[in-house]
Design an enzyme around this catalytic site. Structure first.
Site, short mmCIF file in Angstrom:
data_model
loop_
_atom_site.label_atom_id
_atom_site.label_comp_id
_atom_site.label_asym_id
_atom_site.label_seq_id
_atom_site.Cartn_x
_atom_site.Cartn_y
_atom_site.Cartn_z
N SER A 9 32.55 -150.39 -20.76
CA SER A 9 31.86 -149.21 -20.25
C SER A 9 30.78 -148.81 -21.24
CB SER A 9 32.84 -148.05 -20.08
OG SER A 9 32.10 -146.84 -20.00
N HIS A 34 30.26 -152.10 -16.96
CA HIS A 34 30.72 -150.93 -16.21
C HIS A 34 29.82 -149.73 -16.52
CE1 HIS A 34 34.05 -148.57 -14.29
NE2 HIS A 34 33.76 -147.65 -15.20
N ASP A 36 29.12 -145.76 -15.83
CA ASP A 36 29.77 -144.52 -15.41
C ASP A 36 28.73 -143.48 -15.02
OD1 ASP A 36 32.65 -144.96 -15.75
OD2 ASP A 36 32.12 -145.33 -17.84
N MET A 38 27.95 -139.84 -13.65
CA MET A 38 28.60 -138.52 -13.59
C MET A 38 27.57 -137.44 -13.27
SD MET A 38 31.07 -138.77 -16.90
CE MET A 38 31.97 -140.30 -17.31
N HIS A 67 30.56 -147.11 -11.33
CA HIS A 67 31.64 -146.16 -11.05
C HIS A 67 31.02 -144.80 -10.79
CE1 HIS A 67 35.49 -144.07 -12.86
NE2 HIS A 67 35.27 -143.75 -11.60
N MET A 69 31.09 -141.07 -10.13
CA MET A 69 31.87 -139.84 -10.24
C MET A 69 30.96 -138.70 -9.84
SD MET A 69 33.76 -140.96 -13.77
CE MET A 69 32.56 -142.25 -14.06
N MET A 138 42.57 -144.86 -12.55
CA MET A 138 42.13 -144.11 -13.73
C MET A 138 43.34 -143.76 -14.59
SD MET A 138 38.82 -143.81 -13.29
CE MET A 138 38.63 -142.85 -14.79
N GLY A 143 35.51 -138.37 -16.74
CA GLY A 143 34.53 -137.45 -17.30
C GLY A 143 34.10 -137.80 -18.72
N ASP A 174 40.94 -148.11 -15.78
CA ASP A 174 39.83 -147.48 -16.49
C ASP A 174 40.33 -146.26 -17.24
OD1 ASP A 174 37.38 -146.53 -17.33
OD2 ASP A 174 36.61 -146.10 -15.32
N GLY A 176 41.14 -145.32 -21.71
CA GLY A 176 42.09 -145.48 -22.80
C GLY A 176 42.63 -146.90 -22.96
N GLY A 196 35.69 -148.71 -23.02
CA GLY A 196 34.48 -148.19 -23.62
C GLY A 196 34.59 -148.16 -25.13
N SER A 197 35.27 -147.14 -25.63
CA SER A 197 35.32 -146.99 -27.10
C SER A 197 35.97 -148.18 -27.79
CB SER A 197 36.02 -145.68 -27.46
OG SER A 197 37.06 -145.38 -26.57
#
Ligand code: DX5
Ligand code: ZN
Length: 227
Positions: A9, A34, A36, A38, A67, A69, A138, A143, A174, A176, A196-197
């Protein structure tokens, strides 16, 4: 041994250099990218719109996994299809008629996904399985990146794997996901892992070796448990 796809992500990438970040993460082994999207309304954060997705399209040679949102989502499907998305995922809460929304995505020539918030049950997709190419569980509330994995979602992943049966539907997770949680979601039946992270930490587009190490670590952890 079954394989998993790793979808970094870019929410965790350097927003001043997103094209280079997409190229770097693909060069380091990402299977998909990916994005995101928002709107500050459906989720309490604002990121990118169709113009940025379109600008990134030439920098993504794998799969542009978008994705959404945003709510309402229907008015923006055409714009994201035109931006070049390969997959558009929507939340059931983002409009009154999920079936119609999925039909519209497919009619635009794009693969359709449904993303399920932690409080949304697997049954939310039971009547639209013939219209989806991907279901995203999720494992955080949408967010923000960098949130803690919500382990209570693991049985839902297993339940969806059973519901999918032999249909050609990807089961994505998606939120964590890292080398510690990847085996748990893979064991439950996920085959596409968004991270992501856990992918972007320690590297940069100019010095991306850590991206590759991170992707390989997540992949190895996930595939180690799949039989
Ligand atoms: C959250 C986004 C995720 C997020 C994942 O709303 O949908 O894709 O970027 O970030 P990590 O992997 O850091 O939890
Ligand atoms: Zn996402």
């Amino acid at each position: 041994m079954p394989t998993v796809k790793i979808a970094p992500s870019i929410l965790a990438a350097d927003f001043a250099d997103l094209g280079a970040e997409c190229r770097a993460v693909e060069a380091q082994g990402a299977d998909w990218v990916h994005l995101d999207v928002m709107d500050g309304h459906f989720v309490p954060n604002l990121t990118m719109g169709p113009a940025i997705c379109k600008a990134l399209r030439p920098h993504i040679s794998t799969v542009m996994d978008v994705h959404l949102m945003i709510a309402p989502v229907d008015p923006f499907i055409a714009a994201f299809a035109e931006a070049g998305a390969d997959i558009l995922s929507v939340h059931p809460e983002a409009g009154p008629h999920l079936h119609r929304t999925l039909q519209a995505i497919r009619a635009a020539g794009v693969r359709a996904g449904v993303a399920l918030n932690p409080a949304t049950p697997a049954a939310a997709v039971s009547e639209v399985l013939d219209l989806v190419d991907l279901i995203c569980v999720m494992t955080v509330n949408p967010g923000f990146g960098g949130q803690k994995f919500i382990a209570s979602q693991l049985p839902k992943i297993s339940e969806l794997r059973r519901m999918i049966g032999d249909r050609a539907i990807h089961l994505q997770v998606d939120g964590g996901v890292d080398a510690a949680t990847a085996p748990r979601v893979a064991e439950a039946g996920a085959d596409v892992l968004v991270a992501g992270s856990a992918v972007f930490r320690g590297g940069s587009a100019a010095d991306p070796a850590a991206y590759g190490e991170n992707i390989r670590a997540i992949r190895a952890a996930a595939e180690g448990v799949r039989t």
